[in-house]
Design an enzyme around this catalytic site. Structure first.
Site, PDB file in Angstrom:
ATOM      1  N   ASP A 160       0.803  -1.231   0.000  1.00 53.94           N
ATOM      2  CA  ASP A 160       0.000   0.000   0.000  1.00 53.94           C
ATOM      3  C   ASP A 160       0.835   1.279   0.000  1.00 53.94           C
ATOM      4  OD1 ASP A 160       0.794  -0.008   2.708  1.00 53.94           O
ATOM      5  OD2 ASP A 160      -1.192   0.568   3.455  1.00 53.94           O
ATOM      6  N   GLU A 410       4.596 -10.612   4.803  1.00 54.55           N
ATOM      7  CA  GLU A 410       3.323 -11.199   4.389  1.00 54.55           C
ATOM      8  C   GLU A 410       3.388 -11.956   3.071  1.00 54.55           C
ATOM      9  OE1 GLU A 410       0.169  -8.314   4.735  1.00 54.55           O
ATOM     10  OE2 GLU A 410       0.340  -8.315   6.926  1.00 54.55           O
ATOM     11  N   TYR A 465      -5.143  -8.036  12.161  1.00 52.94           N
ATOM     12  CA  TYR A 465      -6.002  -6.842  12.221  1.00 52.94           C
ATOM     13  C   TYR A 465      -7.417  -7.190  12.691  1.00 52.94           C
ATOM     14  CZ  TYR A 465      -2.225  -4.297   9.966  1.00 52.94           C
ATOM     15  OH  TYR A 465      -1.016  -3.695   9.701  1.00 52.94           O
ATOM     16  N   GLU A 501       2.491  -6.478  13.444  1.00 57.62           N
ATOM     17  CA  GLU A 501       1.554  -5.448  12.979  1.00 57.62           C
ATOM     18  C   GLU A 501       0.208  -5.663  13.631  1.00 57.62           C
ATOM     19  OE1 GLU A 501       1.013  -4.909   8.732  1.00 57.62           O
ATOM     20  OE2 GLU A 501       3.176  -4.942   8.376  1.00 57.62           O
ATOM     21  N   TRP A 546       1.274  -1.124  14.166  1.00 55.94           N
ATOM     22  CA  TRP A 546       1.271  -0.589  12.803  1.00 55.94           C
ATOM     23  C   TRP A 546       0.465   0.701  12.811  1.00 55.94           C
ATOM     24  CZ3 TRP A 546       4.366  -1.555   9.056  1.00 55.94           C
ATOM     25  CH2 TRP A 546       4.086  -1.025   7.778  1.00 55.94           C
TER      26      TRP A 546
HETATM   27  C1  GCB Z   1      -0.444  -4.998   6.165  1.00 52.93           C
HETATM   28  C2  GCB Z   1       0.815  -4.631   5.492  1.00 52.93           C
HETATM   29  C3  GCB Z   1       1.130  -3.159   5.605  1.00 52.93           C
HETATM   30  C4  GCB Z   1      -0.136  -2.337   5.419  1.00 52.93           C
HETATM   31  C5  GCB Z   1      -1.113  -2.715   6.502  1.00 52.93           C
HETATM   32  C6  GCB Z   1      -2.448  -1.967   6.406  1.00 52.93           C
HETATM   33  O1  GCB Z   1      -0.712  -6.128   6.465  1.00 52.93           O
HETATM   34  O2  GCB Z   1       1.913  -5.402   5.920  1.00 52.93           O
HETATM   35  O3  GCB Z   1       2.104  -2.826   4.663  1.00 52.93           O
HETATM   36  O4  GCB Z   1       0.105  -0.965   5.415  1.00 52.93           O
HETATM   37  O5  GCB Z   1      -1.387  -4.073   6.433  1.00 52.93           O
HETATM   38  O6  GCB Z   1      -2.570  -0.910   6.989  1.00 52.93           O
HETATM   39  O7  GCB Z   1      -3.348  -2.476   5.734  1.00 52.93           O
END
Ligand code: GCB
Length: 597
Positions: A160, A410, A465, A501, A546
């Site tokens: 991203d 990932e 997440y 993260e 994160w």
């Molecule tokens: C992830 C990625 C990271 C993204 C993040 C997000 O899993 O490793 O690069 O920025 O999620 O915020 O979606």
């Protein structure tokens, strides 16, 4: 690979500043030659994308040119003359006048071009550097170039963060003696109060070598001769997280009693080991607190900036972070040197982000085609990844702050072909550096039931997440998912587990009394839920939120002016969660995570 420094036998000239700049589509002649006919100038170091108010430059797909005049100092006649590029993202061609003198692929590792015999001491030349920001399935990170019905080439990629390009780190001209110290490797240890520094020196020819180690006050504490050996340090002061201590190793190449080259390197004496489910630094259990970061700031993009670096480390200290991961590429070497000096622990990550078609497939995790296939991550991708690892470890192997290699972010470790792809890379990493643990960051589709590669690695680094992409704004459900997920990995592996993260996008100034996504309260409560779960597992060795700060992303419907999962805004203002994290990590609310008292 030795960082160029100025010593009694070496000189260093910075080529940072403002260079002439052009993009290939605006130049009358291709291939390019001669002085650039351009009104534009670009700052070095900086990504070029945000410097100009021109969308064609910002999203340019192709080569850009940087150019300046360089004069070689008069006194360098007896020595070699080299150029060092700390990074050119993602590929570079280097020209002296119109002659191609060097090329490099890989946007986050340094390279040299040897100009000896090409440019005389006292002479001047026109230095042109062509830089390409293009990514394909055979680069690290991978990407894809598509040509639309309008005939325009567009770059897409599978991560991203914005694909900043250009000369984002410093450029140097340096001299070194023809007979010189080529490389230095140190491995440190201790037994009781005695420290040890095993060293291995490579020289450019058969020559005597002399080494000496000085403490922080400059007193010599150990000396030896020969290219390979061990220095023993009585009453050693260890390099510790939060309490850095650096010795200075001076290496001299000696001919007939005369020092022909001298090179110095800071050395921190410390050990790293994974034992059972513990991550040990100096034989003591270490618990990571901190962040996944990005090199990202307004205007400069990924350009290294000492002021942002100092400020970011200050904020990390303020909040009680003892570590960070160089997500998702190696950072400027100045950052590692700073971490060495300030006792901040680093997980050093490669640029291998996006080896995952499942993420492209969206929340279903169903790839549009297999990740490890001719079409995508193939043998050429794997070789680019291997070369990147060689360059990363050559650069960073001596930094005491680096305690673990993270060789991919990932990847599709749940897909067929993952084992065949990763096994040789893990073997290579361990050959290049047998002393540090190795990990990869696990995507949510890679579960404890279907992941195929975890047995190759030392630490389970989870990116999860729950409460954001899954069970959005439902923290009770998210907590159950997270608990089961961590338990599953513990049962399967018996290895140390950490969260590399976890985060929630947060728009500063948005508030609610409910569990509402994007609010400052939700980010705080989301983190608190995660911490509640982590604290139930003694096998847990760390938490890296994160992200440290909001950062620029490519255009897309999932992001509003970038990724907003930062605990700080892009201009480094704290969001509400910063204060609660600070209380947790400094132990102000009670027990500090990872401690027993
Ligand atoms: C992830 C990625 C990271 C993204 C993040 C997000 O899993 O490793 O690069 O920025 O999620 O915020 O979606």
């Amino acid at each position: 690979m030795l960082k160029p420094t100025s010593t009694s036998t070496r000189e260093l000239v910075s080529l940072d500043g403002v260079w002439r700049f052009a993009i290939d589509s605006r130049l009358p002649d291709q291939p390019w030659h001669g002085p650039l006919d351009t009104p534009l100038e670009a700052a070095v170091p900086a990504s070029y994308n945000d410097l100009f108010a021109d969308p064609e430059i910002r999203d340019h797909v192709g080569w850009v040119y940087y150019q300046r005049e360089v004069r070689v100092p008069r006194g360098w006649g007896e020595d070699e003359t080299l150029l060092r590029f700390d990074a050119a993202t993602h590929a570079a061609r280097v020209y002296v006048d119109d002659r191609l003198v060097g090329e490099h692929i890989g946007g986050y590792t340094p390279f040299d071009v040897n100009l000896t015999g090409i440019v005389p001491a006292g002479g001047s030349f026109r230095l042109t550097v062509a830089v390409s920001g293009e990514l394909t399935n055979e680069t690290v990170p991978p990407g894809k170039i598509e040509v639309g019905i309008d005939g325009r080439r567009r770059q897409t990629y599978f991560h991203d963060f914005y694909n900043y390009a250009g000369l984002a780190r410093s450029v140097w001209l340096y001299s070194r003696p023809r007979t010189h110290v080529e490389d230095v490797t140190v491995v440190t240890g201790f037994a009781g109060t005695a420290g040890s520094v095993d060293y291995r020196i490579v020289t450019s020819g058969a020559i005597d070598v002399r080494v000496r180690l000085a403490d922080a006050r400059g007193n010599i504490v150990a000396e030896a001769t020969g290219p390979v050996g061990t220095l023993t340090v009585a009453d050693v002061v260890l390099w510790r997280p939060g309490a850095a201590y650096l010795y200075d190793l001076t290496v001299e190449a000696v001919s007939d009693g005369v020092v022909v080259d001298s090179y110095s390197l800071p050395v921190g004496v410390r050990t790293v080991e994974v034992r059972g489910h513990e991550f040990l630094i100096n034989d003591e259990p270490f618990y990571f607190t901190g962040f996944g970061k990005h090199e990202d700031s307004p205007v400069r993009g990924k350009g290294h900036d000492d002021a942002f670096m100092v400020h970011d480390f200050q904020l990390m200290e303020w909040i009680g972070a003892n570590s960070f991961r160089t997500s998702h590429y190696p950072y400027a070497e100045e950052v590692l040197e700073f971490a060495d000096r300030h006792g901040i622990v680093v997980i050093d990550e490669t640029a291998a982000v996006g080896l995952n078609m499942g993420v492209v497939g969206g929340m279903s995790g169903t790839p549009p085609f297999p990740t490890f296939s001719e079409q995508y991550a193939n043998a050429a991708t794997q070789e680019a990844h291997a070369q990147h690892l060689r360059e990363l470890i050559a650069r960073d192997k001596n930094h005491p702050c680096v305690v673990m290699w993270c060789i991919a972010n990932e990847p599709a470790s749940n897909e067929e072909g993952a084992l065949e792809y990763f096994e040789p890379l893990v073997t290579l990493t361990r050959e290049l550096d047998p002393t540090r643990p190795v990990t990869y960051s696990l995507v949510m589709f890679a579960t404890f039931q279907n992941d195929k590669i975890i047995d190759l690695f030392d630490v389970v680094s989870m990116n999860r997440y729950y409460g954001w992409y899954i069970a959005t704004a439902d923290l009770a459900l998210a907590e159950m998912y997270l608990q089961g997920d961590i338990q599953g990995w513990i049962d399967r592996t018996g290895k140390p587990i950490m969260m590399t993260e976890y985060g929630a996008d947060t728009q500063p100034g948005v508030h609610s009394i409910w569990d509402a996504a994007w609010t400052e309260e939700y980010q705080r409560d989301y983190l608190a839920m995660n911490h509640r779960v982590f604290d139930r597992f003694p096998q847990f060795v760390g938490e890296q939120v994160w992200n440290f700060a909001d950062f620029a992303t490519s255009n897309g419907i999932h992001r509003v002016e970038g990724n907003k999962k930062g605990i700080f805004t892009r201009d480094r203002k704290p969001k509400t969660a910063a204060h609660s994290l600070r209380r947790r990590w400094l132990g102000l609310d009670g027990r500090k995570p990872g401690t027993t008292d």
